[in-house]
Motif scaffolding. Structure first.
Motif: not given
Length: 324
Positions: A148-152, A194-199
């Motif tokens: 959770k600390d790595k996911i945005n 672009g993979g800059q964000v996760d969800v």
């Protein structure tokens, strides 16, 4: 006595003139204000409806984009417009959430407008970047909880339905993620691609092309039931997120005091547009769903807006998301 008779005669003339004006409505183009950028989801819905409504009304329905502050700039402007039947307003869930998101509003959503009709509902989709390491929603939730600390989570900005959906998702799975706001749905989607964000949770009007092209991972839809445009996609509720439902609904409003006969004619024009085969096909292509007759009355929209204010207020306040 003569003075009273003169006043009565004058009142009769004013009433007759008013009735004539309403009967002749519309005598010129009608403006439909959209609180977001041209080409965005609400704008596309508005322009599709406007083209058909123009035929019914016999006058052009002009779409005007008035941006700013999550739709509150446009709403405030329309609330102060003359109630002469030539200014209308289309807005989505933001009409309800603004009361909790903004500490100061220049209008009251429930009391400063006349209610015309609801129009279409647009489902939301729960997405992740293409290489997100989870095959289904259960694995997605487990991975998010473990990292959770790595996911945005990306949003289209304060008050956007994508933000509300993301907040409800975090609440449902019991985590708090880093939120990355963008200025609209397009840049949020570009960041996901672009993979800059996760969800990202976003509406089908924006996501279906990317889903069908395989450019993002789809983990479910946010409606109670599966949708025609993505028949194989399970709902989040059926995958374990009980009662999870977020739908982008659209309502049409007019300034308070707009004459009832004009509201009724505008309502009839909306209903005619929703029965237009071209409109129905366009909405189907966008993944939007025409609302049932029970939601098409002014009273239906008013009741729905009140229920949405009651629903989202506590969620937004618990999340601490506010704007001045």
């Amino acid at each position: 006595m003569q003075f009273k008779q003169a006043l009565a005669a004058l009142a009769g003339l004013v009433f007759a003139a008013s009735a004539h004006t309403q009967a002749a409505w519309p005598a010129k183009a009608v403006t439909l204000v959209v609180p977001f950028a041209a080409g965005g989801p609400t704008d596309v819905v508005a322009r599709t409806l406007a083209a058909s409504m123009s035929k019914t009304l016999g006058q052009t329905v002009v779409v005007e984009n008035k941006l700013g502050a999550g739709g509150t700039v446009a709403a405030g402007s329309v609330a102060k417009s003359p109630p002469d039947g030539y200014t209308f307003f289309i807005h989505h869930n933001g009409m309800a959430t603004s009361t909790a998101l903004y500490r100061k509003l220049s209008y009251d959503p429930l009391n400063d407008f006349e209610f015309v009709s609801q129009a279409v509902d647009v489902p939301m989709t729960m997405l992740a970047r293409k290489d997100f390491p989870a095959a289904n929603l259960q694995e997605m939730v487990a991975y998010i909880k473990a990292n959770k600390d790595k996911i945005n989570v990306a949003t289209a900005g304060l008050g956007a339905v994508s933000q509300l959906c993301g907040m409800l998702f975090q609440r449902a799975i019991g985590v708090q993620l880093t939120e990355v706001p963008f200025q609209g749905t397009a840049p949020a989607m570009n960041a996901l691609l672009g993979g800059q964000v996760d969800v990202l949770c976003d509406q089908t009007t924006q996501t279906i092309p990317q889903i069908k092209a395989g450019n993002v991972k789809l983990y479910g839809v946010t409606t109670k039931n599966r949708i025609k445009s993505l028949p194989n996609a399970p709902t989040l509720a059926e995958q374990g997120l009980k009662d999870f439902e977020v739908v982008v609904w659209h309502g049409i409003y007019a300034p308070k005091g707009t004459p009832k006969p004009i509201i009724e004619r505008m309502n009839a024009a909306v209903r005619a547009a929703l029965k237009d085969p071209d409109v129905a096909k366009r909405m189907e292509d966008l993944g939007a769903e025409i609302v049932p007759d029970s939601k098409l009355s002014p009273e239906g929209l008013q009741s729905w807006l009140k229920s949405e204010i009651d629903k989202w207020g506590p969620i937004i306040k618990a999340g601490g998301k506010f704007a001045d």
